[in-house]
Design an enzyme around this catalytic site. Structure first.
Site, PDB file in Angstrom:
ATOM      1  CB  SER A  27     -32.929 -37.630  -8.497  1.00 23.05           C
ATOM      2  OG  SER A  27     -32.353 -36.124  -9.894  1.00 23.05           O
ATOM      3  CG  ASP A 303     -36.332 -30.749  -5.815  1.00 25.06           C
ATOM      4  OD1 ASP A 303     -36.627 -30.157  -6.885  1.00 25.06           O
ATOM      5  OD2 ASP A 303     -35.813 -31.577  -4.833  1.00 25.06           O
ATOM      6  CG  HIS A 306     -35.768 -33.832  -8.667  1.00 31.26           C
ATOM      7  ND1 HIS A 306     -35.221 -33.578  -7.579  1.00 31.26           N
ATOM      8  CD2 HIS A 306     -35.241 -34.623  -8.694  1.00 31.26           C
ATOM      9  CE1 HIS A 306     -33.877 -33.885  -7.062  1.00 31.26           C
ATOM     10  NE2 HIS A 306     -33.930 -34.332  -8.326  1.00 31.26           N
TER      11      HIS A 306
END
Length: 336
Positions: A27, A303, A306
């Site tokens: 991600s 979050d 990240h």
């Protein structure tokens, strides 16, 4: 920003003359593959330096891959779901592991057989970035109740997968390969929330969980030894380790001077993960009624996992400045 702390001007990265980038990972690198697979993801909603455009995700149809391809997928692991299951580790997310992404690369180059992109030497101006990956393997293991020793024992298998991926990309003609290490997982707000302890000796001087970071240090050291061997075996390629771990530690140590709120350095802006979180039932970022801070540029973490846009910008400056002298570039980064 105080004048005694200078950041490199990474616009000089353009002197590396990179024409295309081929990105693998999870991600931290994904520019849309996960969203193509699941358009209902919270990350599909807004807001979400090498002198070339943002890489298009491999799974998106009818897009321009002139400047490279992004094969990374949010939630991806190095090990396959089958290999993890053999270790009694079940995946919560995607099974598009690094091996799958490398096969996508192979298919992509095969589809370009009528262009000069697949001819020997045609990738001389391309940069391949293999990772950052492995973090989701270890996190999944922790969530299954594995001990720190269990997770550390996974490192040889995880790094072997990365090593094999690098061999594959070099086999396709890659001459410049960057292999990032993993960020300090023990500093992530989601880890600090899930593994909160009253034992102060469990934390380092920055308030991060020591044992998590010890495992990641072991991974990064193991990976660097493999990179040295890969470089010895492939003298015509430039294979570079990218030190995400120490880049983040530098950011954390200089948070205030870099314009971040040092008191919230280990807190998430969206969802409020972190050591001071009390309500463990709060949904993650993107869910309904999830709190979001009003000043994200003062936060390092977005979050719980990240980083914020500003934190990524600062980290990119630190990381790229360290890479430029090691790649085939015409100049070194200057500081301002």
């Amino acid at each position: 920003m105080p004048s005694d702390l200078k950041l490199p001007d990474i616009r000089i990265f353009r002197s590396c003359k990179i024409g295309r980038i081929y990105q693998f990972g999870a991600s931290f690198s994904d520019t849309g593959n996960d969203v193509v697979q699941d358009p209902m993801l919270a990350s599909s909603r807004l807001p979400y330096a090498a002198g070339i455009p943002l890489l298009n995700p491999y799974l998106k149809n009818d897009v321009d891959f002139t400047h490279g391809v992004n094969f990374a997928v949010g939630g991806a692991t190095a090990l396959s779901a089958k290999a993890l299951a053999e270790k009694d580790i079940m995946l919560d997310g995607t099974d598009n592991s690094l091996g799958v992404q490398v096969e996508w690369m192979s298919n992509h180059f095969a589809s370009q057989c009528n262009t000069n992109i697949s001819t020997p030497g045609s990738l001389h101006d391309s940069l391949f970035v293999v990772g950052e990956i492995g973090r989701n393997d270890y996190h999944s293991a922790y969530r299954r109740g594995k001990t720190f020793r269990d997770v550390q024992n996974m490192v040889p298998d995880v790094t072997e997968i990365i090593e094999n991926a690098v061999k594959r990309v070099i086999g396709f003609g890659a001459s410049q390969v960057i292999i990032p290490g993993i960020f300090p997982m023990g500093c992530l707000p989601v880890i600090l929330t899930d593994f909160k302890s009253n034992d102060t000796s469990a934390y380092d001087e920055n308030g991060c969980v020591k044992e998590f970071n010890d495992v990641i240090t072991f991974h990064n050291d193991y990976l660097q030894r493999k990179i040295i061997m890969l470089q010895q075996e492939n003298s015509l390629a430039t294979i570079v380790y990218s030190d995400y771990f120490n880049g983040f530690k530098w950011l954390l140590s200089n948070a205030h001077q870099l314009g971040f709120d040092a008191t919230s350095a280990l807190e998430g802006c969206c969802g409020n993960d972190g050591p001071s979180r009390i309500d463990s039932s709060t949904d993650g970022c993107g869910g309904s009624n999830v709190p979001v801070c009003s000043n994200p540029d003062q936060y390092i973490n977005w979050d719980g996992v990240h980083f914020t846009q500003k934190a990524h910008s600062v980290l990119a400056s630190w990381v790229v400045a360290g890479l430029i002298p090691k790649l085939n570039c015409a100049a070194e980064a200057k500081y301002y």
